[in-house]
Design a protein around this motif. Structure first.
Motif, short mmCIF file in Angstrom:
data_model
loop_
_atom_site.label_atom_id
_atom_site.label_comp_id
_atom_site.label_asym_id
_atom_site.label_seq_id
_atom_site.Cartn_x
_atom_site.Cartn_y
_atom_site.Cartn_z
N ASP A 363 0.83 -1.21 0.00
CA ASP A 363 0.00 0.00 0.00
C ASP A 363 0.86 1.25 0.00
O ASP A 363 0.60 2.21 -0.75
CB ASP A 363 -0.91 -0.02 1.23
CG ASP A 363 -2.00 1.04 1.16
OD1 ASP A 363 -2.35 1.47 0.06
OD2 ASP A 363 -2.50 1.43 2.23
N LEU A 364 1.92 1.27 0.83
CA LEU A 364 2.78 2.45 0.90
C LEU A 364 3.55 2.65 -0.41
O LEU A 364 3.71 3.79 -0.87
CB LEU A 364 3.73 2.33 2.08
CG LEU A 364 4.66 3.53 2.33
CD1 LEU A 364 3.86 4.81 2.47
CD2 LEU A 364 5.51 3.29 3.58
N LEU A 365 4.00 1.58 -1.02
CA LEU A 365 4.67 1.71 -2.32
C LEU A 365 3.72 2.28 -3.36
O LEU A 365 4.11 3.10 -4.19
CB LEU A 365 5.19 0.34 -2.77
CG LEU A 365 6.45 -0.19 -2.06
CD1 LEU A 365 6.69 -1.64 -2.43
CD2 LEU A 365 7.66 0.66 -2.39
N GLU A 366 2.47 1.87 -3.31
CA GLU A 366 1.50 2.37 -4.27
C GLU A 366 1.19 3.85 -4.04
O GLU A 366 0.94 4.60 -4.99
CB GLU A 366 0.21 1.55 -4.20
CG GLU A 366 -0.81 1.88 -5.27
CD GLU A 366 -0.27 1.72 -6.69
OE1 GLU A 366 -0.77 2.44 -7.59
OE2 GLU A 366 0.64 0.89 -6.91
N VAL A 367 1.23 4.30 -2.78
CA VAL A 367 1.07 5.73 -2.51
C VAL A 367 2.14 6.52 -3.26
O VAL A 367 1.87 7.56 -3.87
CB VAL A 367 1.14 6.02 -1.00
CG1 VAL A 367 1.20 7.52 -0.73
CG2 VAL A 367 -0.07 5.42 -0.29
N GLY A 368 3.39 6.05 -3.20
CA GLY A 368 4.47 6.73 -3.91
C GLY A 368 4.26 6.74 -5.41
O GLY A 368 4.51 7.76 -6.09
N ARG A 369 3.79 5.64 -5.96
CA ARG A 369 3.57 5.58 -7.42
C ARG A 369 2.44 6.53 -7.83
O ARG A 369 2.52 7.21 -8.85
CB ARG A 369 3.25 4.15 -7.83
CG ARG A 369 4.41 3.17 -7.60
CD ARG A 369 4.09 1.80 -8.18
NE ARG A 369 5.09 0.82 -7.77
CZ ARG A 369 4.88 -0.15 -6.90
NH1 ARG A 369 3.69 -0.30 -6.34
NH2 ARG A 369 5.85 -0.99 -6.59
N ARG A 370 1.38 6.57 -7.03
CA ARG A 370 0.26 7.46 -7.35
C ARG A 370 0.68 8.92 -7.25
O ARG A 370 0.26 9.75 -8.06
CB ARG A 370 -0.90 7.18 -6.39
CG ARG A 370 -1.61 5.87 -6.67
CD ARG A 370 -2.67 5.57 -5.63
NE ARG A 370 -3.36 4.33 -5.93
CZ ARG A 370 -4.19 3.72 -5.08
NH1 ARG A 370 -4.41 4.25 -3.87
NH2 ARG A 370 -4.79 2.59 -5.42
N PHE A 371 1.50 9.21 -6.26
CA PHE A 371 2.01 10.58 -6.13
C PHE A 371 2.76 10.97 -7.40
O PHE A 371 2.57 12.07 -7.94
CB PHE A 371 2.93 10.65 -4.91
CG PHE A 371 3.71 11.93 -4.80
CD1 PHE A 371 3.07 13.15 -4.66
CD2 PHE A 371 5.11 11.92 -4.83
CE1 PHE A 371 3.80 14.34 -4.56
CE2 PHE A 371 5.85 13.08 -4.72
CZ PHE A 371 5.19 14.30 -4.59
N GLY A 372 3.59 10.08 -7.91
CA GLY A 372 4.32 10.37 -9.14
C GLY A 372 3.41 10.54 -10.33
O GLY A 372 3.61 11.47 -11.14
N ARG A 373 2.39 9.69 -10.44
CA ARG A 373 1.49 9.80 -11.58
C ARG A 373 0.66 11.09 -11.52
O ARG A 373 0.46 11.76 -12.53
CB ARG A 373 0.56 8.58 -11.62
CG ARG A 373 1.27 7.28 -11.96
CD ARG A 373 0.29 6.19 -12.35
NE ARG A 373 -0.59 5.80 -11.28
CZ ARG A 373 -0.35 4.79 -10.44
NH1 ARG A 373 0.77 4.08 -10.55
NH2 ARG A 373 -1.21 4.47 -9.49
N LEU A 374 0.21 11.45 -10.33
CA LEU A 374 -0.57 12.68 -10.17
C LEU A 374 0.27 13.91 -10.48
O LEU A 374 -0.19 14.85 -11.14
CB LEU A 374 -1.14 12.77 -8.76
CG LEU A 374 -2.25 11.76 -8.42
CD1 LEU A 374 -2.55 11.79 -6.93
CD2 LEU A 374 -3.51 12.05 -9.23
N ALA A 375 1.51 13.92 -9.99
CA ALA A 375 2.39 15.06 -10.25
C ALA A 375 2.68 15.18 -11.75
O ALA A 375 2.68 16.29 -12.31
CB ALA A 375 3.68 14.91 -9.46
#
Length: 542
Positions: A363-375
């Protein structure tokens, strides 16, 4: 003295890393000798661990390891902040703030209701911990550490385990009553026994770069334990001085390019001075748990049981918990006071914990990936901050580490009724069977935990010594148990029963307001000699 079986050593441990060393030191605490073999002559450059969580520090305390670890760790005034950035050419999007050890100690000192741990977390580099624990194991007279010994074959028979080892003198065999595989994520023992892994998603290749830099541009927005850049970079401050590790995803075929440092700078968005490039490694992010923790007399522990790449502050806890859990249970069987169901309970209790941590890391790794995609999609900083703010529970997770309840364990005497509420962020101060007993300071200033015996402890809050006969009965059966009469307001407020039986891992095995007529049956349950199992798998006695 430990009761010997058929093997040359009661317990053979494969791997002298932190989990292997703590398993050996736990066995030694109960007088059980062990042999530890490790293919490496010197401590490794890993493990990639930077934080020992508060629960693990609490478990290491009775072994006398908490203070030595703090002595070689990062200063207690440094926080555990996580900085999220679109790049160092602009201010951070958000900082997840987690208090320093000093700040937490002040917070914990202000409460005494069972909701605070006795040990805060500790930042410390993995290689430093491994070296300290390996030295402690090597120095112990009951532990035979054999570096430079590679295991090439394991044969698990009904009455013993035979291991083939190759060292500088040639090939030899070692027989043991039990084997504990602590040989890491690529465990040769696990693979040799054909134990499969249950993964959460596919493994992903990454490149990690260790380097030294005193360039203040890396701290232009303040100090942070972990910096996560939207372009796909995790930057860890290893020592709060000049040592850093940067990690970023790579294509499986090109391995990260010819110049990993240039890639680090590109993803962080600035050029900075590097004093020394220490190492570059390529490996796979893995989130998996072994399909079983045991084959006969062979057990898996640590990364051998759950190769879960350390993420955030979820890394060390499952492994140290395995070592303490399995160590006291093996000691009970080797020393003759425990039955086979105690060893059966190891997987029942510990595998669900690893499955939980696997999902939390994913879940925490996916938070980082989503942050990158949103940015990358052009989402504004306010919205990015709002997205991250609701995910900050990942670092504010005291209840996750302290709230494990061994539901369905065959060596816990369960109760009917609803369990107490569980909180992600807080410790629930309760003696509900299977959960961790509350840690409380006595009126003398001493910690109640420090008065527990090495194995079982009966805490007697009655005014008439209700538990004395229970302890005498246990001692006549050679079950090691400590009688602890307590007359303390803080303990009484959260211990909920007159009699509470606590195991060496601080989990509650049984509780009652009355001396039971079936005390012998309860002893049978908690020592694994036998039980009556209810529909849930938990042991329920009238």
């Amino acid at each position: 003295m430990a009761r010997r079986g058929r093997g040359q050593t009661p317990v053979l441990i494969v791997g002298a890393g932190p989990v292997g060393a703590v398993t050996a030191l736990t066995l030694a605490r109960y007088g059980v000798p062990s042999t530890v073999v490790d293919r490496s002559v010197l401590p490794s450059a890993g493990p990639p661990m930077d934080v020992i969580d508060a629960r693990s520090m609490e478990l290491l305390r009775p072994l006398g390891l908490a203070d030595p670890i703090r002595a070689v760790g990062i200063g207690s005034h440094y926080s555990l902040d996580v900085l999220w950035t679109r790049g160092f050419t602009q201010p951070p999007v958000l900082v997840w703030h987690h208090p320093s050890v000093d700040q937490l100690r002040r917070q914990y000192a202000a409460v005494n209701d069972g909701t605070a741990p006795i040990e805060p977390y500790q930042r410390v580099r993995g290689p430093v911990v491994e070296r300290l624990l390996r030295q402690a194991a090597t120095a112990h007279p009951l532990i035979d550490v054999r570096p430079g010994s590679a295991v090439t074959a394991v044969e698990a028979a009904a009455d013993q385990v035979t291991v083939t080892v190759v060292d500088r003198t040639g090939q030899r065999t070692i027989t043991a009553d039990y084997l504990v595989a602590c040989d890491g994520a690529r465990s040769s023992v696990r693979r040799g026994l054909g134990i499969g892994l249950d993964p959460a998603g596919d493994s992903r290749p990454v490149c990690s770069v260790d380097f030294r830099s005193r360039d203040q541009r890396l701290r232009q927005y303040g100090r942070a334990f972990l910096t996560i850049a939207a372009a796909g970079l995790a930057l860890v401050s290893r020592d709060e001085d000049a040592l850093w590790t940067a990690c970023f995803p790579v294509d499986r075929h090109d391995g990260g390019g010819a110049d990993p440092l240039a890639e680090v700078q590109r993803r962080l968005g600035i050029a900075f001075t590097v004093d020394d490039l220490i190492s570059v490694a390529r490996w796979d992010v893995t989130l998996a748990v072994a399909s079983t923790y045991r084959v006969g007399r062979v057990f898996l522990a640590g990364d051998a049981a759950h190769p879960i790449t350390p993420t955030g502050v979820y890394g060390a806890s499952p492994g140290f918990g395995d070592a303490l859990d399995l160590g006291w249970k093996l000691a009970g069987v080797v020393n003759g006071w425990a039955g086979p169901r105690l060893l059966d309970s190891y997987e029942t209790e510990r595998r669900p914990v690893a499955l939980l941590y696997r999902e939390l890391c994913a879940d925490l790794l996916e938070v980082g990936r989503r942050f990158g995609r949103l940015a990358a999609a052009g989402v504004g900083p306010e919205q990015l901050a709002g997205f991250l703010e609701v995910q900050a529970h990942h670092i504010d997770n005291l209840g996750v580490h302290f709230g494990h309840r061994y539901v369905g364990s065959p060596v816990i005497v369960a109760e009917p009724g609803d369990p107490p509420l569980w909180s992600w962020r807080e410790i629930t101060g309760s003696t509900w069977p299977g959960g961790r007993a509350p840690s409380v300071r006595l009126s003398s200033g001493e910690q109640l935990y420090d008065k527990f015996g090495p194995v079982f402890t009966i805490i007697d809050l009655s005014a008439c010594g209700l538990g004395r006969d229970l302890v005498d009965h246990a001692m006549r059966r050679s079950v090691p148990i400590t009688y602890l009469a307590v007359d303390d307001r803080a303990v009484r407020a959260c211990y909920e029963r007159e009699l509470v039986l606590v195991r060496p891992d601080h989990h509650v095995g049984w509780r009652s307001d009355y001396a039971p007529v079936n005390w012998g049956e309860i002893l049978d349950v908690i020592t694994g000699q036998g039980c009556a199992v209810g529909a849930t798998g938990a042991t329920v006695l009238p």
